[in-house]
Design a protein around this motif. Structure first.
Motif, mmCIF file in Angstrom:
data_model
loop_
_atom_site.group_PDB
_atom_site.id
_atom_site.type_symbol
_atom_site.label_atom_id
_atom_site.label_comp_id
_atom_site.label_asym_id
_atom_site.label_seq_id
_atom_site.Cartn_x
_atom_site.Cartn_y
_atom_site.Cartn_z
ATOM 1 N N ARG A 192 -43.537 30.882 53.178
ATOM 2 C CA ARG A 192 -43.563 31.905 52.266
ATOM 3 C C ARG A 192 -42.511 32.646 52.567
ATOM 4 O O ARG A 192 -42.587 34.037 51.206
ATOM 5 N N LEU A 193 -41.875 32.929 53.509
ATOM 6 C CA LEU A 193 -40.741 34.657 53.872
ATOM 7 C C LEU A 193 -40.466 34.038 52.269
ATOM 8 O O LEU A 193 -39.088 34.021 51.789
ATOM 9 N N GLY A 194 -39.955 35.439 51.677
ATOM 10 C CA GLY A 194 -39.822 35.457 50.354
ATOM 11 C C GLY A 194 -39.717 37.074 49.853
ATOM 12 O O GLY A 194 -40.296 37.805 49.850
ATOM 13 N N ALA A 195 -39.527 37.490 47.819
ATOM 14 C CA ALA A 195 -39.299 38.454 47.678
ATOM 15 C C ALA A 195 -39.741 38.050 46.299
ATOM 16 O O ALA A 195 -39.126 37.333 45.511
ATOM 17 N N THR A 196 -40.144 39.273 44.380
ATOM 18 C CA THR A 196 -40.025 38.873 44.030
ATOM 19 C C THR A 196 -40.202 40.392 43.277
ATOM 20 O O THR A 196 -40.340 41.072 43.928
ATOM 21 N N LEU A 197 -39.075 39.835 42.044
ATOM 22 C CA LEU A 197 -38.769 40.927 40.708
ATOM 23 C C LEU A 197 -39.595 40.775 40.250
ATOM 24 O O LEU A 197 -39.404 40.476 39.636
ATOM 25 N N THR A 198 -41.270 41.391 40.020
ATOM 26 C CA THR A 198 -41.750 40.870 38.357
ATOM 27 C C THR A 198 -41.327 42.073 37.523
ATOM 28 O O THR A 198 -42.513 43.555 38.444
ATOM 29 N N GLY A 199 -41.034 42.591 36.537
ATOM 30 C CA GLY A 199 -40.695 44.052 35.111
ATOM 31 C C GLY A 199 -40.023 44.853 37.236
ATOM 32 O O GLY A 199 -38.599 45.143 37.677
ATOM 33 N N THR A 200 -41.167 45.899 36.700
ATOM 34 C CA THR A 200 -40.952 47.158 37.897
ATOM 35 C C THR A 200 -41.676 46.603 39.139
ATOM 36 O O THR A 200 -42.344 47.045 39.809
ATOM 37 N N ARG A 201 -42.417 45.418 39.685
ATOM 38 C CA ARG A 201 -43.347 45.627 40.439
ATOM 39 C C ARG A 201 -42.792 44.504 42.117
ATOM 40 O O ARG A 201 -41.927 42.878 41.672
ATOM 41 N N LEU A 202 -41.755 44.933 42.903
ATOM 42 C CA LEU A 202 -41.636 44.624 44.039
ATOM 43 C C LEU A 202 -42.397 43.669 44.795
ATOM 44 O O LEU A 202 -43.465 44.783 45.384
#
Length: 198
Positions: free
Chosen positions: A80-90
């Motif tokens: 699962r290790l990861g990160a997502t930037l959705t608009g201004t939501r980190l």
């Protein structure tokens, strides 16, 4: 996700080796569970001098269960290790997920941590090799809590320049202490990674 809001997966997890690591951890975990179960049974036999088979079985099951739990947590975190930037939501994901909206952030900071390099000696022990790698860490605090994003992937590679610029653009919506400075550092590192003299 709202219509028109783009989502960007940040390169902070295992990119190339995720599948291999999950398979290796699963196989090693299975062997560890069997080994711990056997050791628990042997310990039970030793403690009771062979007179209580139930205690041996309980110790074998408990040892195996603990090994299985530890292995499962490690496999899930790796997968699962990861990160997502959705608009201004980190959103930063490990065993759990943490999300913060940069528009409502109350503080932002960018600093570097030193990750020391290790190696394996001829006797199998882990030793420091003397080198270290600086890893920038973006810390954002908001009403939802605090999110820490390491800007170096799990395989040791810095997040690509385009992703740093996307983070800097998203931080443009944050009107809190540290946001402007962090965005400036991100743009500088995107232009030249040697700028990471934080």
């Amino acid at each position: 996700m709202q219509p028109g809001v783009s989502s960007l997966d940040l390169s902070v997890g295992f990119q190339r080796s995720r599948t291999g690591r999950v398979i290796s951890l699963t196989v090693a975990g299975f062997l560890l569970v069997v080994l711990c179960g056997c050791l628990g049974a042997i310990l039970g036999q030793f403690v009771t001098m062979g007179r209580n088979a139930q205690l041996s079985a309980v110790l074998a099951l408990a040892s195996g269960a603990l090994a299985a739990l530890g292995t499962t947590l490690l496999v899930v975190r790796t997968a699962r290790l990861g990160a997502t930037l959705t608009g201004t939501r980190l959103t930063v994901t490990g065993l759990t997920s943490r999300t913060v909206d940069l528009r409502t952030a109350t503080s932002v900071s960018l600093h570097a941590t030193a990750d020391s390099h290790t190696g394996v000696a001829s006797d199998g022990s882990v030793v420091a090799t003397g080198g270290s790698t600086r890893t920038p860490v973006l810390t954002v605090t908001g009403p939802e809590g605090t999110v820490r994003l390491r800007l170096r992937g799990a395989e040791g590679v810095l997040v690509p320049a385009g992703q740093m610029v996307a983070l800097a653009d998203a931080l443009g919506w944050a009107h809190c202490p540290g946001a402007r400075e962090a965005a400036g550092w991100l743009r500088a590192m995107a232009a030249d990674p040697r700028t990471m003299l934080l």
